[in-house]
Design a protein around this motif. Structure first.
Motif, PDB file in Angstrom:
ATOM      1  N   ILE A 179       0.836  -1.205   0.000  1.00 51.90           N
ATOM      2  CA  ILE A 179       0.000   0.000   0.000  1.00 51.90           C
ATOM      3  C   ILE A 179       0.869   1.253   0.000  1.00 51.90           C
ATOM      4  CG2 ILE A 179      -1.775   1.249   1.246  1.00 51.90           C
ATOM      5  CD1 ILE A 179      -2.686  -1.325  -0.144  1.00 51.90           C
ATOM      6  N   GLU A 180       2.004   1.220   0.707  1.00 55.05           N
ATOM      7  CA  GLU A 180       2.908   2.369   0.689  1.00 55.05           C
ATOM      8  C   GLU A 180       3.450   2.620  -0.711  1.00 55.05           C
ATOM      9  OE1 GLU A 180       7.319   3.313   2.499  1.00 55.05           O
ATOM     10  OE2 GLU A 180       5.798   2.542   3.871  1.00 55.05           O
ATOM     11  N   ILE A 181       3.807   1.563  -1.418  1.00 56.06           N
ATOM     12  CA  ILE A 181       4.273   1.720  -2.805  1.00 56.06           C
ATOM     13  C   ILE A 181       3.157   2.253  -3.682  1.00 56.06           C
ATOM     14  CG2 ILE A 181       5.144   0.459  -4.812  1.00 56.06           C
ATOM     15  CD1 ILE A 181       6.501  -1.468  -2.873  1.00 56.06           C
ATOM     16  N   LEU A 182       1.946   1.751  -3.466  1.00 55.77           N
ATOM     17  CA  LEU A 182       0.812   2.171  -4.296  1.00 55.77           C
ATOM     18  C   LEU A 182       0.480   3.644  -4.102  1.00 55.77           C
ATOM     19  CD1 LEU A 182      -1.567   1.317  -6.190  1.00 55.77           C
ATOM     20  CD2 LEU A 182      -2.871   0.854  -4.107  1.00 55.77           C
ATOM     21  N   LEU A 183       0.412   4.100  -2.860  1.00 51.67           N
ATOM     22  CA  LEU A 183      -0.049   5.459  -2.577  1.00 51.67           C
ATOM     23  C   LEU A 183       1.034   6.516  -2.729  1.00 51.67           C
ATOM     24  CD1 LEU A 183      -2.358   4.880   0.524  1.00 51.67           C
ATOM     25  CD2 LEU A 183      -3.013   5.102  -1.878  1.00 51.67           C
ATOM     26  N   LEU A 184       2.289   6.136  -2.563  1.00 54.84           N
ATOM     27  CA  LEU A 184       3.358   7.123  -2.646  1.00 54.84           C
ATOM     28  C   LEU A 184       4.016   7.188  -4.012  1.00 54.84           C
ATOM     29  CD1 LEU A 184       5.189   6.751   0.793  1.00 54.84           C
ATOM     30  CD2 LEU A 184       3.508   8.454   0.110  1.00 54.84           C
ATOM     31  N   TYR A 185       4.080   6.072  -4.720  1.00 60.38           N
ATOM     32  CA  TYR A 185       4.894   6.029  -5.937  1.00 60.38           C
ATOM     33  C   TYR A 185       4.124   5.648  -7.197  1.00 60.38           C
ATOM     34  CZ  TYR A 185       8.261   5.755  -2.131  1.00 60.38           C
ATOM     35  OH  TYR A 185       8.960   5.986  -0.979  1.00 60.38           O
ATOM     36  N   ILE A 186       2.999   4.982  -7.081  1.00 61.03           N
ATOM     37  CA  ILE A 186       2.252   4.568  -8.279  1.00 61.03           C
ATOM     38  C   ILE A 186       1.068   5.495  -8.520  1.00 61.03           C
ATOM     39  CG2 ILE A 186       0.958   2.693  -9.359  1.00 61.03           C
ATOM     40  CD1 ILE A 186       2.620   0.693  -7.868  1.00 61.03           C
ATOM     41  N   VAL A 187       0.144   5.568  -7.566  1.00 57.66           N
ATOM     42  CA  VAL A 187      -1.060   6.399  -7.730  1.00 57.66           C
ATOM     43  C   VAL A 187      -1.201   7.296  -6.503  1.00 57.66           C
ATOM     44  CG1 VAL A 187      -3.489   6.391  -8.380  1.00 57.66           C
ATOM     45  CG2 VAL A 187      -2.085   4.390  -8.875  1.00 57.66           C
ATOM     46  N   PRO A 188      -0.423   8.369  -6.401  1.00 58.11           N
ATOM     47  CA  PRO A 188      -0.546   9.252  -5.222  1.00 58.11           C
ATOM     48  C   PRO A 188      -1.913   9.924  -5.107  1.00 58.11           C
ATOM     49  CG  PRO A 188       1.515   9.665  -6.412  1.00 58.11           C
ATOM     50  CD  PRO A 188       0.674   8.793  -7.286  1.00 58.11           C
ATOM     51  N   LYS A 189      -2.588  10.117  -6.233  1.00 58.11           N
ATOM     52  CA  LYS A 189      -3.890  10.785  -6.205  1.00 58.11           C
ATOM     53  C   LYS A 189      -5.003   9.888  -5.674  1.00 58.11           C
ATOM     54  CE  LYS A 189      -2.803  13.883 -10.063  1.00 58.11           C
ATOM     55  NZ  LYS A 189      -3.207  14.365 -11.412  1.00 58.11           N
ATOM     56  N   ALA A 190      -4.701   8.611  -5.441  1.00 60.27           N
ATOM     57  CA  ALA A 190      -5.726   7.692  -4.930  1.00 60.27           C
ATOM     58  C   ALA A 190      -5.978   7.867  -3.447  1.00 60.27           C
ATOM     59  CB  ALA A 190      -5.316   6.246  -5.217  1.00 60.27           C
ATOM     60  N   ALA A 191      -5.214   8.729  -2.761  1.00 60.86           N
ATOM     61  CA  ALA A 191      -5.390   8.935  -1.326  1.00 60.86           C
ATOM     62  C   ALA A 191      -6.757   9.540  -1.046  1.00 60.86           C
ATOM     63  CB  ALA A 191      -4.288   9.829  -0.785  1.00 60.86           C
ATOM     64  N   VAL A 192      -7.460   8.972  -0.079  1.00 58.75           N
ATOM     65  CA  VAL A 192      -8.783   9.463   0.301  1.00 58.75           C
ATOM     66  C   VAL A 192      -8.661  10.596   1.308  1.00 58.75           C
ATOM     67  CG1 VAL A 192     -10.995   8.821   1.343  1.00 58.75           C
ATOM     68  CG2 VAL A 192      -9.796   7.204  -0.154  1.00 58.75           C
ATOM     69  N   PHE A 193      -7.755  10.443   2.277  1.00 58.26           N
ATOM     70  CA  PHE A 193      -7.544  11.464   3.307  1.00 58.26           C
ATOM     71  C   PHE A 193      -6.333  12.305   2.913  1.00 58.26           C
ATOM     72  CE2 PHE A 193      -9.397   7.701   5.242  1.00 58.26           C
ATOM     73  CZ  PHE A 193     -10.514   8.224   5.879  1.00 58.26           C
ATOM     74  N   HIS A 194      -6.451  13.610   3.070  1.00 61.24           N
ATOM     75  CA  HIS A 194      -5.398  14.532   2.678  1.00 61.24           C
ATOM     76  C   HIS A 194      -4.974  15.369   3.887  1.00 61.24           C
ATOM     77  CE1 HIS A 194      -6.043  13.617  -1.590  1.00 61.24           C
ATOM     78  NE2 HIS A 194      -7.343  13.683  -1.312  1.00 61.24           N
ATOM     79  N   GLY A 195      -3.710  15.726   3.893  1.00 59.00           N
ATOM     80  CA  GLY A 195      -3.166  16.505   4.994  1.00 59.00           C
ATOM     81  C   GLY A 195      -1.915  15.841   5.545  1.00 59.00           C
ATOM     82  N   ASP A 196      -1.371  16.435   6.591  1.00 59.11           N
ATOM     83  CA  ASP A 196      -0.161  15.919   7.213  1.00 59.11           C
ATOM     84  C   ASP A 196      -0.519  15.066   8.429  1.00 59.11           C
ATOM     85  OD1 ASP A 196       1.321  17.320   5.362  1.00 59.11           O
ATOM     86  OD2 ASP A 196       1.454  19.119   6.637  1.00 59.11           O
TER      87      ASP A 196
END
Length: 661
Positions: free
Chosen positions: A198-215
């Protein structure tokens, strides 16, 4: 009765000799009417005078066929797959050392830590200490593999995997202790692999797939959401049938091998042509590439307004911007800067010590576009995070029933797999330190190079080789963990060592452990909810170290006490036994986050309560090293006490509820 077969047709029958009359029983693949070979199997073997020559002189077509049918499932999963295939009547052929032990061990040892955390370990600990970390972890698994070799050569190796092999050789008490630790370690390994995917998916493949945004907690919530979905899908796939996992085993293995080869090729190519990954620096501080694209963006981040007379950050005013090459290459000599460690506390800025700067009077604000450290680091913490990357040495013994000669294949295949992976890890540490700049190595998520996977920046011909290959390899490793862990729990439950686990011994008519799979998914979900690879890895380290400690301690006791049923062909020298237990016991100490970081935080001037200041004054009086040593010895004693207590409880339970025949 026996029959001699030629091309599948019986020529004549030979009466079997009744047991106990003093005659030796004939053992040959051609003298058994239940194993008559068909035409293809017969012609795949060379004409030989002795049966041993058939195993040492295989044809190329036979080797290619076995590679095509490669599987990495545990013993028992293969039988369940055959039960699901109604039309399949032919029993699979036995495997040798290469296909049955060496390749499964390679696939299980190489994992998510190699692709996501090894560069960070090298940058934080330095090349010298990173080599020490890798060497200590590899020595621990090598010594455990020698103990496993002694178990494998102690009589006939039973089918059913490493649990059956250990419990039948060392007794049900030690077998149950090892089995439970191995089960929990395998289950949390599934969580770690899923979090890595999931870390590879959300950070390096499809970053725009994140549902929650912010720090802060937004990324953790995304990990929990997508990790739970991925765990559910994998559990359903395992529930439907392991034959689908089996068909993808060769694909996952190919992804691992191709990814590793691309790293080495990229390192060699960097000596002649540097990859273009520039890193922006302000003084000696690293700038986050996600937020800064132009000079006007920098001004807006560091100043209160875009006016020329606006009030700006002190460090921004006193220092100049510069650009360095993130991947200087193999011939750059950057390894001299990466030799030494650079342990940092949480919230510190990743800095390059060789660049000059004017320090500010106050620490950097987390709102500024720097690359910050997300976790306080220490030597023991890095060992705890890296150790799961050397586990998986029992993958060969898990297939004991599928091997032609388990007593020969398990020791040779496991030891050679550990040697291969150790060489790869040690050479990778040197390669990363010689090719990649230190600030990029210490940048865990690749923010300084525009969000690229750090190990992918070194890959050839493109970083996507590593990104895609590591994603599929971690998914495959997660599937294998969810496939093997329920069957291990089912085997422990059927032995009735712990009575309340008896319900997990039930299964579907074809042998699928439904209840065990449900419990495994629930435990794995606990690891998913932690949502941090750096937090789950030390938990996984604890279970595997306890498992290895049980195995080594049991072998040491059996050898020192000279028990009658302990006569392995692979004898262990007594000094090696002491070294084996010593290597696992100190590492059993919890890789806590506060052992070294407490002292470092006080030295950095972090605010603390009055009680903490009193503790700090106590530290300075008698020395922090003595305190650390006392804590380590106390934890080692507690760990040894838990081992003995668990074995005693298991022995008492086995007396109350005797083993099933």
């Amino acid at each position: 009765m026996f029959s001699l077969c030629f091309r599948g047709q019986p020529l004549f029958k030979v009466a079997s000799v009744p047991p106990g009359d003093g005659h030796s029983k004939i053992s040959n693949v051609y003298i058994n009417n239940t194993h008559c070979m068909d035409d293809d199997d017969f012609y795949d073997r060379n004409l030989a005078l002795f049966e041993e020559e058939m195993d040492t002189r295989p044809k190329v077509s036979s080797l290619l066929s076995r590679l095509a049918n490669y599987t990495n499932l545990t013993q028992g999963a293969k039988e369940h797959e055959e039960a699901e295939s109604i039309g399949e009547k032919k029993k699979p052929s036995k495997m040798g050392t290469f296909m049955g032990v060496y390749l499964p061990c390679l696939q299980n040892i190489f994992g998510v830590i190699l692709f996501l955390r090894l560069t960070w370990v090298v940058g934080t600990a330095g090349v010298l200490q990173a080599l020490c970390i890798v060497f200590v972890c590899c020595c621990c698994t090598m010594l455990t593999a020698i103990s496993m070799s002694a178990i494998a050569t102690n009589g006939v190796v039973p089918a059913g995997g490493s649990y059956f092999m250990i419990s039948r050789s060392l007794g049900p008490e030690f077998g149950g202790a090892v089995g439970l630790c191995f089960y929990l370690g395998t289950t949390f390994a599934g969580s770690m692999y899923i979090l890595g995917a999931i870390e590879i998916l959300l950070l390096y493949i499809v970053p725009k797939a994140a549902v929650f945004h912010g720090d802060g907690g937004a990324m953790l919530n995304n990990m929990r959401l997508y990790g739970s979905i991925c765990l559910l899908l994998m559990s359903l796939l395992v529930f439907v049938g392991v034959k689908y996992v089996n068909k993808l085993a060769s694909v996952f293995l190919a992804c691992v091998i191709i990814s590793i080869i691309s790293i080495y090729v990229g390192g060699l190519v960097s000596a002649f042509k540097e990859p273009h990954f520039p890193v922006c620096m302000l003084g000696n501080r690293t700038i986050n590439g996600h937020y800064v694209n132009q000079t006007t963006d920098l001004w807006g981040h560091f100043c209160q307004s875009r006016d020329l007379n606006a009030t700006c950050d002190e460090y921004f005013t006193n220092n100049q911007f510069s650009q360095i090459q993130g991947i200087p290459g193999l011939a750059s000599g950057i390894i001299t800067e990466n030799l030494w460690s650079s342990y940092l506390i949480k919230g510190a800025v990743v800095e390059k010590s060789s660049l000059s700067s004017v320090q500010a009077s106050h620490p950097a604000s987390i709102q500024l576009p720097y690359v910050f450290v997300d976790i306080t680091t220490s030597f023991t913490l890095l060992v705890g995070i890296f150790f799961p990357s050397v586990t998986g040495i029992m993958a060969g013994s898990n297939r004991s029933g599928d091997l032609k000669d388990a007593q020969r294949s398990i020791p040779i295949g496991t030891i050679f797999a550990i040697l291969t992976t150790s060489i790869v890890y040690l050479s990778s540490v040197v390669l990363f330190g010689a090719c990649i700049d230190g600030v990029v190595l210490r940048d865990k998520f690749g923010d300084s190079v525009g969000g690229e996977l750090v190990v992918g920046t070194l890959a050839w011909p493109t970083p996507w080789v590593i990104v895609i290959g590591s994603f599929f390899s971690t998914c495959g490793a997660g599937l294998q963990s969810l496939t093997g862990a329920p069957r291990l729990l089912q085997a422990i439950a059927k032995d009735n060592i712990i009575p309340f686990l008896r319900v997990f011994g039930h299964s579907k008519p074809n042998g699928e452990p439904t209840w065990a799979l449900l419990l495994t998914a629930l435990i794995a979900e606990l690891g998913i909810l932690i949502a941090s690879l750096d937090m789950v890895a030390p938990i996984l380290t604890m279970f595997f170290l306890m498992c290895y400690l049980f195995v080594n301690l049991a072998c040491a006791l059996q050898t020192l006490l000279r028990t009658p049923n302990w006569r392995p062909r692979a004898q262990q020298p007594k000094p090696l036994l002491y070294l084996t237990c010593f290597c696992c016991s100190p590492q059993r100490v919890r890789w806590s986050f506060d052992d070294v970081s407490e002292v470092e935080q006080f030295r950095k001037g972090v605010k603390a309560s009055e009680l903490q200041w009193e503790l700090w004054s106590f530290y300075t009086k008698i020395g922090s090293e003595e305190i650390y040593l006392c804590r380590a010895l106390a934890k080692m004693a507690a760990a040894f006490f838990y081992v003995v207590m668990f074995a005693f409880i298991a022995e008492q339970l086995s007396v109350i509820a005797p083993l099933n025949p």
